[in-house]
Motif scaffolding. Structure first.
Motif, PDB file in Angstrom:
ATOM      1  N   ARG A 130       0.837  -1.208   0.000  1.00 57.67           N
ATOM      2  CA  ARG A 130       0.000   0.000   0.000  1.00 57.67           C
ATOM      3  C   ARG A 130       0.868   1.253   0.000  1.00 57.67           C
ATOM      4  NH1 ARG A 130      -3.997  -1.985  -2.327  1.00 57.67           N
ATOM      5  NH2 ARG A 130      -4.661   0.171  -2.442  1.00 57.67           N
ATOM      6  N   VAL A 131       1.957   1.241   0.812  1.00 53.73           N
ATOM      7  CA  VAL A 131       2.845   2.412   0.878  1.00 53.73           C
ATOM      8  C   VAL A 131       3.505   2.637  -0.481  1.00 53.73           C
ATOM      9  CG1 VAL A 131       4.965   3.327   1.913  1.00 53.73           C
ATOM     10  CG2 VAL A 131       3.251   2.238   3.361  1.00 53.73           C
ATOM     11  N   GLN A 132       3.963   1.537  -1.079  1.00 53.35           N
ATOM     12  CA  GLN A 132       4.628   1.642  -2.381  1.00 53.35           C
ATOM     13  C   GLN A 132       3.674   2.237  -3.423  1.00 53.35           C
ATOM     14  OE1 GLN A 132       5.794  -2.093  -4.102  1.00 53.35           O
ATOM     15  NE2 GLN A 132       7.221  -1.137  -5.521  1.00 53.35           N
ATOM     16  N   ARG A 133       2.450   1.769  -3.403  1.00 47.58           N
ATOM     17  CA  ARG A 133       1.462   2.279  -4.372  1.00 47.58           C
ATOM     18  C   ARG A 133       1.196   3.772  -4.135  1.00 47.58           C
ATOM     19  NH1 ARG A 133      -2.982   2.284  -7.600  1.00 47.58           N
ATOM     20  NH2 ARG A 133      -4.944   2.910  -6.623  1.00 47.58           N
ATOM     21  N   GLU A 134       1.073   4.145  -2.881  1.00 48.31           N
ATOM     22  CA  GLU A 134       0.795   5.558  -2.562  1.00 48.31           C
ATOM     23  C   GLU A 134       1.939   6.446  -3.044  1.00 48.31           C
ATOM     24  OE1 GLU A 134      -0.427   7.899   1.449  1.00 48.31           O
ATOM     25  OE2 GLU A 134      -0.992   5.810   1.303  1.00 48.31           O
ATOM     26  N   LEU A 137       1.881   6.756  -6.826  1.00 47.51           N
ATOM     27  CA  LEU A 137       0.803   7.633  -7.307  1.00 47.51           C
ATOM     28  C   LEU A 137       1.180   9.101  -7.144  1.00 47.51           C
ATOM     29  CD1 LEU A 137      -2.458   5.868  -6.038  1.00 47.51           C
ATOM     30  CD2 LEU A 137      -1.761   6.184  -8.400  1.00 47.51           C
ATOM     31  N   ILE A 138       1.924   9.390  -6.077  1.00 44.89           N
ATOM     32  CA  ILE A 138       2.286  10.792  -5.798  1.00 44.89           C
ATOM     33  C   ILE A 138       3.481  11.234  -6.641  1.00 44.89           C
ATOM     34  CG2 ILE A 138       3.138  12.378  -3.991  1.00 44.89           C
ATOM     35  CD1 ILE A 138       1.619  10.576  -1.968  1.00 44.89           C
ATOM     36  N   THR A 139       4.443  10.344  -6.810  1.00 43.66           N
ATOM     37  CA  THR A 139       5.723  10.792  -7.382  1.00 43.66           C
ATOM     38  C   THR A 139       5.902  10.507  -8.873  1.00 43.66           C
ATOM     39  OG1 THR A 139       6.765   8.703  -6.746  1.00 43.66           O
ATOM     40  CG2 THR A 139       6.920  10.532  -5.160  1.00 43.66           C
ATOM     41  N   LEU A 140       5.213   9.516  -9.412  1.00 44.71           N
ATOM     42  CA  LEU A 140       5.465   9.140 -10.808  1.00 44.71           C
ATOM     43  C   LEU A 140       4.481   9.803 -11.767  1.00 44.71           C
ATOM     44  CD1 LEU A 140       6.161   5.288 -10.505  1.00 44.71           C
ATOM     45  CD2 LEU A 140       7.793   7.166 -10.399  1.00 44.71           C
ATOM     46  N   SER A 141       4.964  10.028 -12.993  1.00 46.30           N
ATOM     47  CA  SER A 141       4.073  10.558 -14.033  1.00 46.30           C
ATOM     48  C   SER A 141       3.161   9.432 -14.513  1.00 46.30           C
ATOM     49  CB  SER A 141       4.905  11.076 -15.209  1.00 46.30           C
ATOM     50  OG  SER A 141       5.539   9.976 -15.838  1.00 46.30           O
ATOM     51  N   ALA A 142       2.132   9.794 -15.260  1.00 46.81           N
ATOM     52  CA  ALA A 142       1.208   8.784 -15.781  1.00 46.81           C
ATOM     53  C   ALA A 142       1.968   7.758 -16.621  1.00 46.81           C
ATOM     54  CB  ALA A 142       0.120   9.455 -16.601  1.00 46.81           C
ATOM     55  N   ASN A 170      -4.834   5.615 -11.775  1.00 48.38           N
ATOM     56  CA  ASN A 170      -5.273   6.998 -11.581  1.00 48.38           C
ATOM     57  C   ASN A 170      -5.090   7.838 -12.842  1.00 48.38           C
ATOM     58  OD1 ASN A 170      -6.427   9.024 -10.086  1.00 48.38           O
ATOM     59  ND2 ASN A 170      -4.480   9.761  -9.255  1.00 48.38           N
ATOM     60  N   MET A 171      -5.582   7.311 -13.945  1.00 48.50           N
ATOM     61  CA  MET A 171      -5.550   8.063 -15.209  1.00 48.50           C
ATOM     62  C   MET A 171      -6.842   7.782 -15.969  1.00 48.50           C
ATOM     63  SD  MET A 171      -2.765   5.812 -17.403  1.00 48.50           S
ATOM     64  CE  MET A 171      -1.453   5.871 -16.202  1.00 48.50           C
ATOM     65  N   THR A 172      -7.134   8.609 -16.949  1.00 51.62           N
ATOM     66  CA  THR A 172      -8.362   8.397 -17.710  1.00 51.62           C
ATOM     67  C   THR A 172      -8.167   7.219 -18.669  1.00 51.62           C
ATOM     68  OG1 THR A 172      -7.674   9.854 -19.484  1.00 51.62           O
ATOM     69  CG2 THR A 172      -8.932  10.868 -17.666  1.00 51.62           C
ATOM     70  N   PRO A 173      -9.249   6.562 -19.082  1.00 51.67           N
ATOM     71  CA  PRO A 173      -9.104   5.476 -20.065  1.00 51.67           C
ATOM     72  C   PRO A 173      -8.455   5.973 -21.359  1.00 51.67           C
ATOM     73  CG  PRO A 173     -11.286   5.424 -19.089  1.00 51.67           C
ATOM     74  CD  PRO A 173     -10.637   6.692 -18.614  1.00 51.67           C
ATOM     75  N   GLU A 174      -8.686   7.238 -21.696  1.00 51.66           N
ATOM     76  CA  GLU A 174      -8.098   7.809 -22.921  1.00 51.66           C
ATOM     77  C   GLU A 174      -6.577   7.885 -22.782  1.00 51.66           C
ATOM     78  OE1 GLU A 174     -10.675   9.223 -21.246  1.00 51.66           O
ATOM     79  OE2 GLU A 174     -12.255   8.660 -22.657  1.00 51.66           O
ATOM     80  N   THR A 175      -6.099   8.356 -21.622  1.00 51.89           N
ATOM     81  CA  THR A 175      -4.640   8.424 -21.392  1.00 51.89           C
ATOM     82  C   THR A 175      -4.052   7.023 -21.426  1.00 51.89           C
ATOM     83  OG1 THR A 175      -4.944  10.370 -20.015  1.00 51.89           O
ATOM     84  CG2 THR A 175      -2.849   9.196 -19.762  1.00 51.89           C
ATOM     85  N   PHE A 176      -4.736   6.087 -20.794  1.00 50.93           N
ATOM     86  CA  PHE A 176      -4.257   4.699 -20.753  1.00 50.93           C
ATOM     87  C   PHE A 176      -4.131   4.158 -22.179  1.00 50.93           C
ATOM     88  CE2 PHE A 176      -4.600   0.140 -20.517  1.00 50.93           C
ATOM     89  CZ  PHE A 176      -3.841  -0.202 -19.411  1.00 50.93           C
ATOM     90  N   SER A 177      -5.150   4.413 -22.969  1.00 50.29           N
ATOM     91  CA  SER A 177      -5.154   3.927 -24.351  1.00 50.29           C
ATOM     92  C   SER A 177      -4.020   4.555 -25.160  1.00 50.29           C
ATOM     93  CB  SER A 177      -6.520   4.266 -24.959  1.00 50.29           C
ATOM     94  OG  SER A 177      -6.599   3.801 -26.246  1.00 50.29           O
ATOM     95  N   ARG A 178      -3.807   5.863 -24.960  1.00 45.31           N
ATOM     96  CA  ARG A 178      -2.727   6.559 -25.688  1.00 45.31           C
ATOM     97  C   ARG A 178      -1.369   5.973 -25.301  1.00 45.31           C
ATOM     98  NH1 ARG A 178       0.237  10.571 -23.924  1.00 45.31           N
ATOM     99  NH2 ARG A 178      -1.182  11.156 -22.252  1.00 45.31           N
ATOM    100  N   LEU A 179      -1.166   5.749 -24.007  1.00 51.84           N
ATOM    101  CA  LEU A 179       0.119   5.207 -23.543  1.00 51.84           C
ATOM    102  C   LEU A 179       0.345   3.798 -24.077  1.00 51.84           C
ATOM    103  CD1 LEU A 179       0.041   6.494 -19.856  1.00 51.84           C
ATOM    104  CD2 LEU A 179       1.618   7.226 -21.638  1.00 51.84           C
ATOM    105  N   ARG A 180      -0.725   3.053 -24.176  1.00 53.23           N
ATOM    106  CA  ARG A 180      -0.609   1.677 -24.681  1.00 53.23           C
ATOM    107  C   ARG A 180      -0.160   1.664 -26.140  1.00 53.23           C
ATOM    108  NH1 ARG A 180      -5.030  -2.949 -25.365  1.00 53.23           N
ATOM    109  NH2 ARG A 180      -5.493  -1.590 -27.094  1.00 53.23           N
ATOM    110  N   LYS A 181      -0.624   2.665 -26.899  1.00 54.78           N
ATOM    111  CA  LYS A 181      -0.274   2.709 -28.324  1.00 54.78           C
ATOM    112  C   LYS A 181       1.148   3.198 -28.561  1.00 54.78           C
ATOM    113  CE  LYS A 181      -4.995   3.392 -29.838  1.00 54.78           C
ATOM    114  NZ  LYS A 181      -5.995   4.440 -29.967  1.00 54.78           N
TER     115      LYS A 181
END
Lengths: 182, 191
Positions: A130-134, A137-142, A170-181
């Motif tokens: 949980r700490v690692q995830r937190e 989420l705070i320090t890394l970019s999408a 913690n990103m929109t499905p659109e951002t996720f899709s763009r990153l995947r491509k």
């Protein structure tokens, strides 16, 4: 795979442990636990993927985590406290699990002192996770969150709807899709 | 602004009402038979009113849900039509207060004489209320996988407002939220 790592389990030494599990199946999209109901079971996943999520003020799903083949499942805080859950636990794919009631779970610790060591390790892993995830989420970019997740995630999780993965990261499905491509 | 219906959110809200009801069951049943003032309903009448209002939709919802096509993907959110939205939004308490006062038409009035109610009848009403909430949960669960837009039916006030299944569930839920708020206030006043 022994989910109960440090304990040398066998039917001879721990007969109750093997007797107290119940096998259950859930269809895709079925709830194992609903927000507002008390979690009655501690689960181990045999197969399938489940998402645990909370609803925000608009009623949208915010994914907190996943359970999948070989991991524990259930709404653990509600299970421990026997208070209504804040979360939904939903089967994202057809799921087969084994489960144990609270009284039987508590009985393991009373009957077998070695479960304390297992419990300590599980709680350590949960806390560190949980700490690692937190922190991530705070320090890394999408993009960094996406890359790290893809490196670590089991192949099974890549088969679930993208909106759940996007929400977890913690990103929109659109951002996720763009990153995947990319 | 129109109401966005999210079945998962509805399920959570119904569960919250069920938990409130469970807590109310611990109270002295006699409290449910006392009116806070001459014009106000007692707790038992509030319960009965909620059930009467929901009962009107039973046949309509069961009928619509049995005919609606099942879909593979879960309905995440559904935007309500303008007129149902206008009605639905007037019901739930906002920031702990009921903003829009409404007059109850005769067909929704609870036909109970509180002076004749004994504790076992109150206990039965509480049980029936829980049953009604479970029925609402079942309807909502079905709407998660139905293309609800294709069938509309008259609301309880007639053809001036027509609901699809999700809108009807949202209406019942908002109506219940309003009256659970009233129920809490009523019981506090007579305690």
């Amino acid at each position: 795979m022994n989910m109960f790592g440090p304990i040398d389990l066998s039917v001879e030494t721990h007969p109750d442990f093997f007797r107290d599990w119940e096998e259950v199946e859930y269809k895709r999209s079925e709830f194992l636990t609903e927000a507002g109901k008390v979690e009655r079971y501690f689960y181990v996943v045999i197969s399938g993927v489940q998402a645990i999520y909370i609803l925000n003020q608009q009623g949208d799903k915010q994914v907190i985590g996943f359970a999948y083949d070989g991991s524990f499942s259930g709404v653990y805080d509600s299970f421990l406290l026997q208070k209504p859950s804040h979360y939904f636990l939903e089967a994202l794919t057809p799921s087969r699990l084994i489960r144990m009631t609270k009284s039987k779970y508590d009985g393991l610790f009373e009957q077998f002192p070695e479960f304390d060591r297992w419990g300590r390790l599980v709680h350590q892993q949960l806390l560190l996770g949980r700490v690692q995830r937190e922190v991530e989420l705070i320090t890394l970019s999408a993009k960094e969150r996406y890359q790290l997740f893809m490196e670590r995630c089991p192949p099974l999780l890549r088969t679930i709807p993208q909106k759940y993965l996007a929400s977890y990261l913690n990103m929109t499905p659109e951002t996720f899709s763009r990153l995947r491509k990319e | 602004m129109r109401v966005h219906i999210k079945p998962t959110h509805q399920i959570q809200r119904v569960n919250l009402l069920r938990n409130q009801l469970e807590a109310l069951k611990q109270k002295n049943s006699t409290l449910f038979t006392i009116r806070p003032n001459e014009k106000a309903w007692c707790g038992a009448e509030v319960l009965k009113h909620m059930m009467v209002a929901q009962e009107i939709y039973t046949e309509r919802l069961d009928g619509a849900l049995s005919k609606l096509k099942t879909i593979n993907t879960e309905v995440d959110a559904l935007k309500t039509k303008r007129i149902p939205s206008f009605l639905i939004k007037r019901f739930p308490p906002i920031d702990g207060e009921i903003r829009f006062k409404m007059k109850t038409s005769t067909q929704f009035k609870p036909m109970l004489d509180p002076s004749q109610l004994d504790t076992s009848q109150v206990d039965n009403l509480l049980k029936e209320m829980d049953h009604s909430l479970c029925q609402l949960l079942e309807w909502i669960e079905q709407t998660r996988f139905k293309n609800v837009a294709s069938i509309r039916f008259n609301s309880a006030i007639g053809p001036i407002v027509r609901f699809n299944a999700s809108e009807a569930c949202e209406f019942i839920l908002c109506h219940n939220e309003r009256h659970f708020h009233q129920l809490q206030r009523t019981l506090e006043a007579v305690s």
